[in-house]
Design an enzyme around this catalytic site. Structure first.
Site, PDB file in Angstrom:
ATOM      1  N   HIS A  85      -8.117  -7.992  -2.673  1.00  0.00           N
ATOM      2  CA  HIS A  85      -8.859  -9.196  -3.063  1.00  0.00           C
ATOM      3  C   HIS A  85      -9.847  -8.919  -4.180  1.00  0.00           C
ATOM      4  CE1 HIS A  85      -6.869 -10.921   0.395  1.00  0.00           C
ATOM      5  NE2 HIS A  85      -6.977 -12.033  -0.294  1.00  0.00           N
ATOM      6  N   GLU A 115       3.499 -16.123   5.034  1.00  0.00           N
ATOM      7  CA  GLU A 115       3.083 -14.812   4.528  1.00  0.00           C
ATOM      8  C   GLU A 115       3.286 -13.696   5.540  1.00  0.00           C
ATOM      9  OE1 GLU A 115      -1.057 -14.951   3.383  1.00  0.00           O
ATOM     10  OE2 GLU A 115      -1.607 -16.238   5.037  1.00  0.00           O
ATOM     11  N   ASP A 161       0.618 -11.132   0.913  1.00  0.00           N
ATOM     12  CA  ASP A 161       0.722 -10.628   2.281  1.00  0.00           C
ATOM     13  C   ASP A 161       2.171 -10.482   2.719  1.00  0.00           C
ATOM     14  OD1 ASP A 161      -1.861 -10.049   3.285  1.00  0.00           O
ATOM     15  OD2 ASP A 161      -2.328 -12.173   3.160  1.00  0.00           O
ATOM     16  N   CYS A 198       1.907 -19.226  -3.902  1.00  0.00           N
ATOM     17  CA  CYS A 198       0.518 -19.132  -4.365  1.00  0.00           C
ATOM     18  C   CYS A 198       0.045 -17.687  -4.409  1.00  0.00           C
ATOM     19  CB  CYS A 198      -0.405 -19.981  -3.500  1.00  0.00           C
ATOM     20  SG  CYS A 198      -0.488 -19.434  -1.793  1.00  0.00           S
TER      21      CYS A 198
END
Ligand code: PEP
Ligand code: MG
Length: 583
Positions: free
Chosen positions: A198, A443, A467, A514
């Site tokens: 992240h 995910e 993920d 996404c």
């Protein structure tokens, strides 16, 4: 100093040139030594000066707080100022220097350890957590004492200065990374981290060149060294020769010119050569990012990572943003998007996005109580978020997106809670969109393999490839030691992706991607060929992806993509994906 080159993982494109700004790790390990009697008062004064400096730092931060900063931020600074003034911190360590002849750092750490131990004994959980504040104040004073680089939160450099600064750190938390928004730094280098950690994602959203997984870069690079980051290659050149510097300056200028040209595509609809319309949406972390999304001509927000509103609040334990504070943020986003849909993902906390960095983490946090699992375990918090999102839906089109679903009962429980939040709002006479669409992130491989369970219950799907890759290949997305195995083109990943897209299409429900794959122009045609019609990415990537779409003809690409899906040799897959780009 001689020039040298370091190789790591590219995470955010472009070329940055500037001087190194080293960020010290905030740790309480310091030098311990005894001082001579005649130096005691000088040492006392040194610690006193550090206290005074931190007092001033806190005042500056207070003064510079933006108008719309959450009220808690001010309260948190007040708590730190109070702690700093308390005799237990401001006087006892001075006595330790006088009585025991410890050096200033040692004296301070001794007292902080002593206080921390006392706090551990406190029964009241809230008070017990104040230990974190004491430690943070201690770290702030230590940074001044040891002369290490200022913590991010205390950074007060001007933008003009920081624009040419390359931040070098062992690691930067996603929450700390967010603070970089306030200063236009030139680039980032960290020793650890993977391509889709992240921290890397936030760097990409800031559109600033960055390289991670550089092993011991923070030890090899010295403060103020000249640095070039080649963000596309993941290469860092330290103290470049004038010739190399000149070459990179030229490349940098060329990239700026190319970006400017792309700006012309802003209002061009994203339609392939054969006339298929593609939706290009933006990923955002905070409502302020909507400006960049609009600027890039996004058709809406495909992923609002709401957890960024919750992170970095260590100063006051786990106190979360209230329903009203959240509502204001969501409303701000939906108003900023001027009628374009905003997909708000409910809290995806855990793994590399802990709520509180000082919090104990599970042995396997990526497999632990994260995302929807956490929300279902904290129903009051989840209901407050759902109410806040629903209330904002009265101000413009909002979609609800739920992360990390894998079980039917999780979907059902979530839907029940959404209904419960709606009922609470009806009772309170508050407006909301009763038909708000609810979608699932796909995910976890288990979800991708049991899609009928999802299409039956959900209005739309959004594939979180970051993920999905992590869990399919069992590769920690944050771990640079295994980053070379993190492969979006692994046949297993491609299989899950394409089957999700085609099953969604057959069921007549929209499917988006996404994850980071959506913004990678090397993969745009492959995804188009698989049937993807909705891409959500960082605003900075949108126009390049659009350019790729405008040049694509699905009648040519789709048959080639189908062939790739029947291929199981990595080298052949890579070659075919390269080939697709030339069609
Ligand atoms: C993903 O997993 O692909 C995703 C979009 O969510 P995040 O990166 O926040 O986990
Ligand atoms: Mg995810």
């Amino acid at each position: 100093m001689a020039s040298f080159t370091l190789h790591g993982i590219p995470v955010s494109r472009g070329i940055a040139i500037g001087r190194a700004h080293l960020l010290a790790a905030a740790a309480l390990d310091v030098k311990h030594y005894l001082i001579a009697e005649e130096q005691v008062e000088a040492e006392v004064q040194r610690l006193q000066n550090a206290f005074d400096t931190v007092h001033k730092e806190l005042q500056v931060i207070w003064k510079d707080l933006p108008q719309d900063a959450p009220a808690e931020l001010g309260a948190f600074l007040d708590v730190h100022a109070l702690i700093l003034s308390d005799p237990m911190i401001s006087e006892v360590p001075l006595d330790i220097i006088r009585n025991r002849h410890y050096n200033a750092e040692w004296a301070l750490v001794t007292q902080i350890d002593e206080l921390s131990a006392q706090f551990d004994e406190i029964e009241d959980a809230y008070l017990r957590e104040r230990k974190v504040d004491i430690q943070q104040v201690g770290e702030r004073v230590l940074k001044v004492l040891t002369g290490s680089a200022t913590a991010l939160s205390g950074f007060t450099g001007s933008d003009e200065l920081t624009a040419h600064m390359i931040v070098v750190a062992h690691d930067i938390s996603p929450a700390d990374m967010l603070q970089f928004r306030d200063h236009a730094f030139g680039g980032f280098i960290t020793d650890v981290g993977g391509q889709n950690s992240h921290t890397a994602i936030v760097a990409r959203s800031l559109d600033i060149p960055a390289a991670v997984g550089m092993y011991n870069a923070s030890a090899l690079i010295a403060q103020d060294d000249w640095i070039i980051i080649d963000g596309d290659a993941g290469v860092v050149i330290v103290e470049p020769t004038p010739m190399v510097l000149e070459q990179y300056r030229e490349r940098q200028a060329r990239l700026v010119r190319e970006r400017k040209k792309l700006g012309k595509l802003k209002k061009t609809p994203a339609i392939t050569r054969d006339g298929t319309e593609i939706a290009l949406l933006a990923n955002i972390e905070l409502p302020e990012d909507c400006a960049a999304a609009m600027e890039a001509g996004a058709a809406g927000v495909g992923l609002f990572r709401s957890e960024f509103l919750f992170m970095g609040r260590t100063g006051y334990g786990k106190r979360l943003p209230s329903e009203d504070e959240q509502f204001e943020s969501y409303r701000k986003a939906v108003l900023a998007m001027k009628g374009r849909p905003v997909t708000i993902r409910t809290l995806d906390i855990g793994a590399d996005k802990p709520l509180d960095t000082a919090e104990e983490t599970a042995l396997n946090p990526a497999l632990g109580l994260r995302a929807i699992r956490y929300c279902l375990a904290e129903p009051q918090m989840f209901l407050a978020q759902l109410r806040a999102i629903l209330r904002a839906s009265a101000f413009g089109p909002i979609k609800l997106l739920i992360p990390m679903l894998a079980h039917a009962f999780e979907i059902d429980q979530t839907l029940t809670m959404i209904e419960q939040a709606k009922a609470q709002l009806r009772t309170a006479n508050k407006k909301f969109d009763p038909l708000i669409p609810v979608g699932a992130m796909i995910e976890i491989p288990a979800a991708a393999l049991t899609l009928p369970m999802f299409v039956k219950r959900m209005d739309f799907l959004s594939i979180g490839t970051n993920d999905l890759i992590q869990y399919t290949l069992a590769i920690d997305r944050v771990d640079h030691e295994v980053a070379h195995l993190y492969d979006p083109l692994h046949p297993a990943v491609l299989y899950l992706l394409s089957s999700t897209i085609s099953i969604g299409a057959k069921a007549g429900i929209p499917v988006a991607v996404c994850g980071e794959m959506a913004g990678d122009t090397k993969l745009t045609r492959l995804l188009l060929g698989m049937g993807l019609r909705e891409f959500s990415m960082h605003p900075a990537q949108l126009l390049e992806v659009k350019q790729e779409i405008l040049n694509s003809d699905l009648t040519v690409i789709a048959p080639q993509a189908k062939k790739i899906l029947r291929t199981f040799e990595p080298a052949a897959i890579n070659a075919a994906v390269e080939q697709l780009r030339l069609l």
